[in-house]
Design an enzyme around this catalytic site. Structure first.
Site, PDB file in Angstrom:
ATOM      1  N   GLY A 201      -0.685  -2.351  -2.469  1.00 57.62           N
ATOM      2  CA  GLY A 201      -0.192  -2.148  -1.102  1.00 57.62           C
ATOM      3  C   GLY A 201       0.939  -1.155  -1.063  1.00 57.62           C
ATOM      4  N   ASN A 202       1.601  -1.107   0.043  1.00 59.95           N
ATOM      5  CA  ASN A 202       2.752  -0.210   0.182  1.00 59.95           C
ATOM      6  C   ASN A 202       3.795  -0.868   1.069  1.00 59.95           C
ATOM      7  OD1 ASN A 202       2.330   0.704   3.083  1.00 59.95           O
ATOM      8  ND2 ASN A 202       0.345   1.165   2.146  1.00 59.95           N
TER       9      ASN A 202
END
Ligand code: CTP
Length: 398
Positions: A201-202
């Site tokens: 993810g980020n």
């Protein structure tokens, strides 16, 4: 802006304190006019402390400065929150037996009210008829919401939350320059599953995209917000009758939802942080160290969603992409942005600087908007809502 906040006698008066704080924080000059009844819930010292202005309730105070009309004349916006059934009836009849009443008659500024009362009182034909009359006179009626009421009852009649009153009251003054337009906005960050418990993810919170959606709705647009993994408190700012929220998880889901929304959109804004790669094979079972299968993840590239949307755009559709940049040098940032804008085939590329104070997870942002030929067509820094205003200005000018 010069804003009068009228507070009338309901328990929701305590929430109006937060509304005044939000207005002050945004730099407005706020005069609070409570009714005598309101002071039984929250006292004068509180209103004076939060508004930083003198607070009076009677038409007999400060007579030399004709306060009973001066406040109304000077106001650029009047918000009555909470507005009780009694106050709504008085407003409808034009009664002016206190300072709030005279101010409401003396003003030509837009007036917004946030009703708060029990469901039975809200539904009573007298109240409904009064609300109808006020609407016809141009008063903006914000809410009420549906929820818990004093005494354990529940139903329509609950005052909207201060944040929502704040947004909606100020949007009364917002130009309706996106009225009749359909907008698709993506926000948040995608998560690409590695196994049932892990993902790639980020750090995107979704705040900038949510602010873009909220601002577009305030300016009259019909909005589809494709929300990738955005927390409920961030998403709360997108609660608006003209915003449809579609929740997604992965880049593939986001791509599908955006293609769907873009099919009928006049403007497409890809503010989401999309994973460029995903694990080639997401495992059905949790991977374990014991089996030694956690030391390597094979990746495959995701489709570039915005480039795809740009390549198959509808006639006249405006497409906006984002780029997160940690490059400190402004010229190098712009050069890279120019190349990226061309590569993706979009009309505008919003470059946001990511550092300690700006960008991901922060309430503030600093952006430059790159248009045709790599020119900087707009720039803004400040709250994500302020930045959203500038971005929409640039989109409308396209
Ligand atoms: N984007 C997309 N599909 C992807 C990846 C990104 O639509 N698979 C969109 C994003 O929503 C954003 C823009 O493209 O609007 C960002 O482009 P990207 O190439 O990912 O740029 P950066 O994130 O800035 O990264 P890099 O410069 O490393 O490519």
């Amino acid at each position: 802006m010069n804003i009068v906040v009228g507070v009338t006698g309901g328990i929701a008066a305590y929430k109006a304190v937060q509304l005044v704080r939000l207005l002050i924080k945004a730099g407005h000059d706020v005069t609070v006019i409570p009714t005598e009844d309101a002071l039984r819930f929250v006292g004068t010292p509180t209103w004076e402390a939060v508004s930083r202005n003198t607070v009076t309730t009677s038409v007999h105070d400060d007579v030399a400065r004709v306060r009973h009309v001066a406040l109304g004349q000077a106001a650029e916006l009047v918000i009555v929150a909470p507005a009780t059934a009694n106050t709504i009836a008085k407003m409808t009849a034009g009664l002016a037996d206190d300072l709030l009443g005279t101010t409401l008659l003396a003003t030509t500024a837009p007036v917004a009210i946030a009703p708060a009362m029990h469901t039975e009182m809200w539904r009573h034909p007298a109240t409904q008829a009064n609300i109808q009359t006020l609407r016809e006179r141009g008063v903006h009626v914000l809410g009420p919401g549906d929820g818990e009421l004093t005494g354990g009852d529940s139903g329509p009649g609950r005052m909207l939350e201060p944040e929502e009153i704040y947004d909606r009251a100020l949007s009364v003054l917002t130009p309706q320059d996106l009225a009749g337009r359909t907008v698709a906005v993506s926000a948040g960050g995608t998560r690409e599953p590695i196994d049932p418990v892990r993902f790639l993810g980020n750090r995107s919170s979704g705040r900038q995209g949510v602010a873009l959606a909220a601002e577009a709705a305030a300016r009259g647009a019909q909005v589809t917000l494709v929300a990738a993994n955005i927390s409920a408190d961030v998403l709360a700012a997108a609660q608006h009758p003209h915003i449809e929220i579609r929740r997604v998880g992965t880049a593939a889901e986001l791509g599908e939802a955006m293609a769907d929304a873009a099919a009928s959109a006049d403007i497409v804004v890809m503010a989401a942080a999309v994973a460029d790669y995903r694990p080639a094979n997401a495992a059905d079972q949790k991977l374990t160290k014991e089996e030694g299968v956690l030391d390597r993840i094979d990746l495959v590239e995701n489709d570039d969603i915005v480039a795809g949307l740009a390549a198959s755009r509808r006639h006249g559709q405006v497409i906006v992409a984002f780029a997160a940049e940690t490059l400190v040098d402004a010229d190098a940032r712009r050069e890279r942005a120019k190349r990226k804008r061309e590569r993706k085939g979009v009309d505008l590329l919003v470059v946001n600087r990511v550092d300690a104070e700006h960008g991901f997870e922060s309430p503030d942002n600093a952006v430059e908007v790159i248009g045709a030929g790599g020119a900087v067509v707009a720039s803004a820094s400040g709250s994500k809502r302020e930045v959203a205003r500038t971005i929409w200005g640039a989109v409308i000018a396209e």
